[in-house]
Design an enzyme around this catalytic site. Structure first.
Site, PDB file in Angstrom:
ATOM      1  CE  LYS A 248     -33.170 -61.267  38.150  1.00 41.54           C
ATOM      2  NZ  LYS A 248     -32.040 -61.254  38.949  1.00 41.54           N
TER       3      LYS A 248
ATOM      4  CE  LYS B 244     -24.751 -57.381  38.026  1.00 41.48           C
ATOM      5  NZ  LYS B 244     -25.810 -58.272  39.007  1.00 41.48           N
TER       6      LYS B 244
ATOM      7  CE  LYS C  56     -26.832 -60.189  31.991  1.00 45.88           C
ATOM      8  NZ  LYS C  56     -27.893 -60.972  32.657  1.00 45.88           N
TER       9      LYS C  56
HETATM   10  P1  ATP Z   1     -29.139 -58.788  37.270  1.00 41.24           P
HETATM   11  O1  ATP Z   1     -29.525 -57.461  36.348  1.00 41.24           O
HETATM   12  O2  ATP Z   1     -29.872 -58.348  38.414  1.00 41.24           O
HETATM   13  O3  ATP Z   1     -27.895 -58.933  37.331  1.00 41.24           O
HETATM   14  P2  ATP Z   1     -29.947 -61.122  35.542  1.00 41.24           P
HETATM   15  O4  ATP Z   1     -30.865 -60.414  34.400  1.00 41.24           O
HETATM   16  O5  ATP Z   1     -28.682 -60.999  34.838  1.00 41.24           O
HETATM   17  O6  ATP Z   1     -30.009 -60.073  36.928  1.00 41.24           O
HETATM   18  P3  ATP Z   1     -29.632 -63.096  37.134  1.00 41.24           P
HETATM   19  O7  ATP Z   1     -30.374 -63.508  38.506  1.00 41.24           O
HETATM   20  O8  ATP Z   1     -28.159 -62.593  37.280  1.00 41.24           O
HETATM   21  O9  ATP Z   1     -30.432 -62.250  36.195  1.00 41.24           O
HETATM   22  O10 ATP Z   1     -29.697 -64.431  36.417  1.00 41.24           O
HETATM   23  C1  ATP Z   1     -30.548 -65.655  36.594  1.00 41.24           C
HETATM   24  C2  ATP Z   1     -30.565 -66.783  35.411  1.00 41.24           C
HETATM   25  O11 ATP Z   1     -30.843 -65.951  34.323  1.00 41.24           O
HETATM   26  C3  ATP Z   1     -28.933 -67.026  35.166  1.00 41.24           C
HETATM   27  O12 ATP Z   1     -28.963 -68.622  35.116  1.00 41.24           O
HETATM   28  C4  ATP Z   1     -28.424 -66.263  33.986  1.00 41.24           C
HETATM   29  O13 ATP Z   1     -27.383 -66.598  33.343  1.00 41.24           O
HETATM   30  C5  ATP Z   1     -29.627 -66.146  33.353  1.00 41.24           C
HETATM   31  N1  ATP Z   1     -29.804 -64.948  32.598  1.00 41.24           N
HETATM   32  C6  ATP Z   1     -29.922 -63.704  32.929  1.00 41.24           C
HETATM   33  N2  ATP Z   1     -29.869 -62.849  31.880  1.00 41.24           N
HETATM   34  C7  ATP Z   1     -30.043 -63.732  30.897  1.00 41.24           C
HETATM   35  C8  ATP Z   1     -29.942 -63.374  29.350  1.00 41.24           C
HETATM   36  N3  ATP Z   1     -30.096 -61.907  28.969  1.00 41.24           N
HETATM   37  N4  ATP Z   1     -30.306 -64.263  28.615  1.00 41.24           N
HETATM   38  C9  ATP Z   1     -30.344 -65.479  28.789  1.00 41.24           C
HETATM   39  N5  ATP Z   1     -30.052 -65.779  30.125  1.00 41.24           N
HETATM   40  C10 ATP Z   1     -30.036 -64.720  31.318  1.00 41.24           C
END
Ligand code: ATP
Ligand code: LTN
Length: 331
Positions: free
Chosen positions: A201, A115, A198
């Site tokens: 969001k 990040k 990955k």
């Molecule tokens: P950001 O992009 O804002 O970092 P993110 O999409 O990675 O957000 P988080 O809020 O960091 O989402 O994650 C919330 C939960 O969802 C965590 O338990 C994380 O491991 C899970 N998670 C996030 N992205 C994935 C993915 N692509 N596949 C499976 N689990 C995920």
């Protein structure tokens, strides 16, 4: 009996649009585990601040996340749902843990490196660097035994365990050393447009993720346009990351095995797989979307629910914090 149950803690940041990866990697499993544990499911709004947020949007996203938790099946009778910023113990314990965490440990965190590298490490916030310590405080404050998360959180969880053990070793038994729960299917859902990264969001490209609140036709379109691999065989091999991802989503949504789905599509092309997968996803997400939109019609009720959750969370948090302070000589 309720108070003999072991505890779960997990959280999601109210940043961006909740997506299928958040559902399969986290929320779906929280719901499945809910009956067997005493659960604390947090909206980690302080974590969201580690990258710039527009206050107006953040307010909306916090409520939206609360609605999505409930719409996915988190039951406020069984789980404490609350906002991290409403329980000041999270920030306070993070400070105490900052003083046992090491710069070298935080510098090795791959999420920070990824990040921070986007905008240049020098201009990343100190909060982004310290993010895993606040995350450790979240869990240790509740003496949670289990932390259900997606695969990307493994390294943060290992650090959390290290910090708990180190604190206990230096100052006497204080914290439960939590176990990580990563699901077999859906732990790492990849981006639809780039299956080597990955699904995330914070991605600026909506085509890369399926949002839980996407309209069914948008879901269909995103899956239809998802990247595919060369050679048309429906097989989840390492040289076919796009198809492996679509098959993985299919398996996680239906509870079926990838091999079984591959067999069903033998001799058929990607088009068939995508068409059927779109219906599987639309069917799975439609009730969540409808419930979330209905809950969002009554924001006052969502706010009241979060306030009740924070009051319950504070009771547990205060006890642990009191103990941690005393161990350090701050009593
Ligand atoms: P950001 O992009 O804002 O970092 P993110 O999409 O990675 O957000 P988080 O809020 O960091 O989402 O994650 C919330 C939960 O969802 C965590 O338990 C994380 O491991 C899970 N998670 C996030 N992205 C994935 C993915 N692509 N596949 C499976 N689990 C995920
Ligand atoms: N860093 C996590 C979100 C998070 C979390 C937690 C997860 C913050 N605190 C405590 C589990 C337990 C992420 O998914 N990005």
């Amino acid at each position: 009996m309720q108070n003999e149950k072991r505890r779960i803690f997990s959280g999601i940041m109210p940043s961006g649009n909740l997506h299928l990866g958040n559902y399969l990697g986290a929320l779906k499993n929280w719901v499945a585990l809910q009956d067997d544990y005493e659960n604390y499911y947090c909206i980690v709004d302080l974590h969201a601040l580690t990258v710039p947020q527009d206050p107006k949007v953040l307010r909306v996203k916090i409520r939206e996340l609360a609605a999505i938790y409930l719409a996915c099946g988190i039951d406020p009778e069984k789980s404490v749902v609350f906002r991290q910023s409403r329980v000041s113990g999270h920030a306070e314990l993070a400070w105490l843990l900052n003083c046992v965490a090491k710069v070298g440990e935080l510098s090795r965190m791959t999420q920070f490196k990824d990040k921070a590298s986007k905008g240049g490490t020098d201009s990343a916030s100190v909060g982004l660097y310290d993010y895993p310590v606040l995350q450790a405080a979240d869990v240790l404050l509740y003496n949670a035994h289990l932390v259900p998360v997606g695969e990307d959180q493994r390294q943060h969880l290992e650090l959390m365990r290290t910090l708990a053990r180190r604190f206990n070793g230096l100052y006497g038994e204080t914290f439960v050393v939590p176990d990580i729960f990563v699901p077999e299917a859906g732990a790492r859902v990849m981006a639809l447009d780039e299956p080597t990264t990955k699904m995330s969001k914070s991605s600026p490209t909506p085509a890369s993720y399926i949002a839980l609140l996407d309209d069914p036709d948008v879901v269909r379109r995103k899956i239809r346009r998802a990247k595919t691999d060369s050679r048309s065989e429906v097989k989840a091999s390492p040289d076919k990351p796009a198809i492996a991802n679509l098959l993985g989503i299919y398996a996680a949504m239906t509870g079926r095995k990838v091999a079984e789905i591959e067999a069903e599509y033998e001799g058929r092309g990607y088009g068939d797989l995508k068409k059927d997968l779109a219906e599987v996803v639309v069917e799975g997400l439609a009730p969540i979307r409808e419930r979330a939109l209905a809950l969002l019609d009554d924001p006052a009720e969502l706010d009241a629910l979060l306030d009740r959750g924070a009051a319950k969370a504070r009771e547990v948090a205060d006890t642990t914090l009191h103990d941690a302070r005393a161990k350090l000589g701050l009593d």
